[in-house]
Design a protein around this motif. Structure first.
Motif, short mmCIF file in Angstrom:
data_model
loop_
_atom_site.label_atom_id
_atom_site.label_comp_id
_atom_site.label_asym_id
_atom_site.label_seq_id
_atom_site.Cartn_x
_atom_site.Cartn_y
_atom_site.Cartn_z
N ALA A 1 105.24 145.84 1.88
CA ALA A 1 104.71 144.51 2.18
C ALA A 1 105.65 143.43 1.67
O ALA A 1 105.91 142.45 2.34
CB ALA A 1 103.32 144.36 1.55
N THR A 2 106.17 143.62 0.46
CA THR A 2 107.09 142.63 -0.09
C THR A 2 108.37 142.58 0.73
O THR A 2 108.91 141.52 1.00
CB THR A 2 107.41 142.95 -1.55
OG1 THR A 2 106.18 143.16 -2.26
CG2 THR A 2 108.17 141.82 -2.20
N ASP A 3 108.89 143.74 1.14
CA ASP A 3 110.05 143.77 2.03
C ASP A 3 109.79 142.92 3.26
O ASP A 3 110.64 142.14 3.70
CB ASP A 3 110.35 145.21 2.50
CG ASP A 3 110.95 146.06 1.39
OD1 ASP A 3 111.33 145.50 0.35
OD2 ASP A 3 111.02 147.28 1.58
N SER B 1 99.32 139.91 14.46
CA SER B 1 99.00 141.23 14.99
C SER B 1 99.08 142.32 13.92
O SER B 1 98.61 143.44 14.14
CB SER B 1 99.95 141.58 16.14
OG SER B 1 101.28 141.78 15.65
N LEU B 2 99.67 142.02 12.77
CA LEU B 2 99.83 143.01 11.71
C LEU B 2 98.54 143.13 10.89
O LEU B 2 97.76 142.19 10.80
CB LEU B 2 100.99 142.63 10.80
CG LEU B 2 102.36 142.56 11.49
CD1 LEU B 2 103.41 142.05 10.52
CD2 LEU B 2 102.76 143.92 12.03
N PRO B 3 98.31 144.27 10.27
CA PRO B 3 97.07 144.48 9.50
C PRO B 3 96.93 143.47 8.37
O PRO B 3 97.90 143.16 7.68
CB PRO B 3 97.23 145.91 8.95
CG PRO B 3 98.24 146.56 9.82
CD PRO B 3 99.17 145.47 10.28
N VAL B 4 95.71 142.98 8.17
CA VAL B 4 95.47 142.00 7.11
C VAL B 4 95.77 142.60 5.75
O VAL B 4 96.18 141.89 4.82
CB VAL B 4 94.02 141.46 7.18
CG1 VAL B 4 93.02 142.55 6.84
CG2 VAL B 4 93.85 140.25 6.27
N GLU B 5 95.59 143.93 5.61
CA GLU B 5 95.89 144.58 4.33
C GLU B 5 97.36 144.41 3.95
O GLU B 5 97.70 144.21 2.79
CB GLU B 5 95.54 146.06 4.40
CG GLU B 5 94.06 146.37 4.54
CD GLU B 5 93.56 146.22 5.97
OE1 GLU B 5 92.33 146.25 6.18
OE2 GLU B 5 94.40 146.07 6.88
N LEU B 6 98.23 144.50 4.95
CA LEU B 6 99.67 144.34 4.69
C LEU B 6 99.97 142.91 4.24
O LEU B 6 100.74 142.68 3.31
CB LEU B 6 100.46 144.68 5.95
CG LEU B 6 101.98 144.71 5.79
CD1 LEU B 6 102.41 145.86 4.89
CD2 LEU B 6 102.66 144.84 7.15
N HIS B 7 99.33 141.95 4.89
CA HIS B 7 99.54 140.55 4.53
C HIS B 7 99.04 140.26 3.12
O HIS B 7 99.68 139.52 2.36
CB HIS B 7 98.82 139.64 5.53
CG HIS B 7 99.42 139.62 6.89
ND1 HIS B 7 100.76 139.46 7.11
CD2 HIS B 7 98.86 139.73 8.12
CE1 HIS B 7 101.01 139.47 8.42
NE2 HIS B 7 99.87 139.64 9.05
N LEU B 8 97.90 140.82 2.76
CA LEU B 8 97.35 140.59 1.43
C LEU B 8 98.26 141.16 0.35
O LEU B 8 98.51 140.53 -0.68
CB LEU B 8 95.94 141.20 1.33
CG LEU B 8 94.84 140.45 2.09
CD1 LEU B 8 93.59 141.32 2.17
CD2 LEU B 8 94.51 139.12 1.40
N LYS B 9 98.76 142.37 0.59
CA LYS B 9 99.66 142.98 -0.38
C LYS B 9 100.96 142.19 -0.48
O LYS B 9 101.51 142.00 -1.57
CB LYS B 9 99.93 144.44 0.01
CG LYS B 9 98.75 145.37 -0.20
CD LYS B 9 99.09 146.80 0.17
CE LYS B 9 97.88 147.72 0.01
NZ LYS B 9 97.49 147.84 -1.42
N ALA B 10 101.44 141.71 0.65
CA ALA B 10 102.65 140.90 0.63
C ALA B 10 102.44 139.63 -0.19
O ALA B 10 103.31 139.22 -0.97
CB ALA B 10 103.07 140.54 2.05
#
Length: 363
Positions: free
Chosen positions: A15-17, A248-257
């Motif tokens: 996510a950070t990447d 379009s990306l999963p909200v979980e990925l955004h939250l972790k980022a």
């Protein structure tokens, strides 16, 4: 010596990447400008805050030369990982008197050294009849704001949801501190989606202040110069298309980022400085390995990262190559897009070669 504030693991590292990649390549700056326009919270002047940070790779020379050597080796294996300016010719048009086109990798920042462009770029721009940028909407913030506001579902939560519903109290406090450093009260952005909020804290406070205050950046300057000089201006994407790709990306990925980027703390300044230094030296292929180093550098095996890479990197590169192709075949074009779109097997340089163009790095 560079130290990282916290190890980043698993999907969080990916996510950070993702967010660091977007900071360097996407028009994240439009989010900063939009925030200032919609919320009227930024009163910073472009010269108020100096950017400070240490070069991560310079620190590694003394602290961990073996790690630096491995990073350099990874970067060297990336196709087309060196160079910012590329000459584009259509072999099928030989003898027809068409002028060559040029491709410039940009960095969407306000650093005067970036605005100066590498050798040969100014001359290529001056001769061009057509200028191609990622989005021609960047020259008109009112138009851009209107387009984005027509699709509030892409940037804002619907219903009663806010960012508070997704974060633990300690993470919410971390977010509040990161926003405060940029002059943004948390209540003003709680209805924004996590990736939108993350775009503010992924920029160092200095760069956020300059952009929110209206400081120019290379892509916008080139677009404005093109219009002023009577050149034809073409955009490869709309801002709504860019926002839709993010959404379009999963909200979980955004939250972790969001949380993991906040956890980097002042390391964000170091990433920004290192990215700028690598860009100025034309080492575009070294930027992603450096970012992976910061976020622990694990292999991208998680589904969330794979989806990010496909949707944001590969798909967008192909769209840009497809839409730019007919314009480049006419010759005399100057194309300027984020430098991280250029290197790699799925990068624009390689994709344009697959379309039959001769693409040569300008030394």
């Amino acid at each position: 010596m560079i130290t990282f504030t916290r190890p980043v693991r698993g999907l969080a590292a990916k996510a950070t990447d993702c967010l660091l990649w977007l900071t360097a390549s996407f028009h994240i700056l439009m989010a900063a400008s939009l925030l200032a326009a919609l919320l009227y919270v930024s009163e910073a002047r472009a010269d108020e805050t100096d950017c400070v940070g240490s070069n991560i790779l310079t620190g590694l020379e003394n602290s961990d030369p073996a790690r630096l050597a491995a990073l350099r080796a990874e970067a060297a294996a990336i196709p087309n990982g060196k160079g910012l300016l590329w000459r584009i010719e259509d072999p099928a048009a030989q003898g027809q008197g068409r002028a060559p086109s040029f491709l410039l990798g940009t960095m969407h920042v306000s650093d005067p050294r970036v605005l100066a462009m590498p050798g040969g770029a100014a001359q290529a721009f001056a001769k061009a009849r057509t200028v191609i940028v990622e989005s021609d909407e960047i020259i008109d913030q009112n138009r851009a704001t209107a387009a984005i506001m027509m699709r509030p579902d892409l940037t804002m939560f619907t219903g009663d949801k806010t960012i508070n519903d997704f974060l633990k109290p300690e993470d919410l406090a971390l977010l509040e501190g990161g926003l405060k450093a940029r002059g943004i009260p948390l209540p003003l952005v709680t209805r924004m989606k996590p990736w939108m909020i993350a775009s503010f804290v992924a920029l160092p406070a200095c760069e956020f202040s300059r952009k929110a205050a209206g400081a120019s950046f290379l892509d916008k300057k080139l677009a404005e110069d093109a219009v002023r000089e009577g050149k034809t201006l073409k955009g490869l994407e709309t801002l709504v298309e860019q926002l839709a790709a993010m959404d379009s990306l999963p909200v979980e990925l955004h939250l972790k980022a969001l949380i993991e980027t906040l956890a980097l703390g002042k390391t964000i300044d170091d990433v920004f400085t290192t990215t700028t230094d690598l860009y100025l030296s034309g080492e575009t292929g070294t930027i992603m390995p450096m970012m992976k180093l910061v976020s622990a550098g694990l292999s991208p095996n998680d589904a969330g990262y794979a989806e990010f890479e496909q949707r944001i990197v590969v798909d967008r590169n192909r769209i840009m190559a497809d839409r730019a192709g007919p314009i480049l075949r006419d010759g005399g074009a100057f194309m300027a897009v984020g430098a991280l779109h250029l290197p790699g097997k799925e990068g624009l340089v390689e994709l344009l070669r697959q379309e039959g163009f001769k693409v040569t790095r300008v030394e």
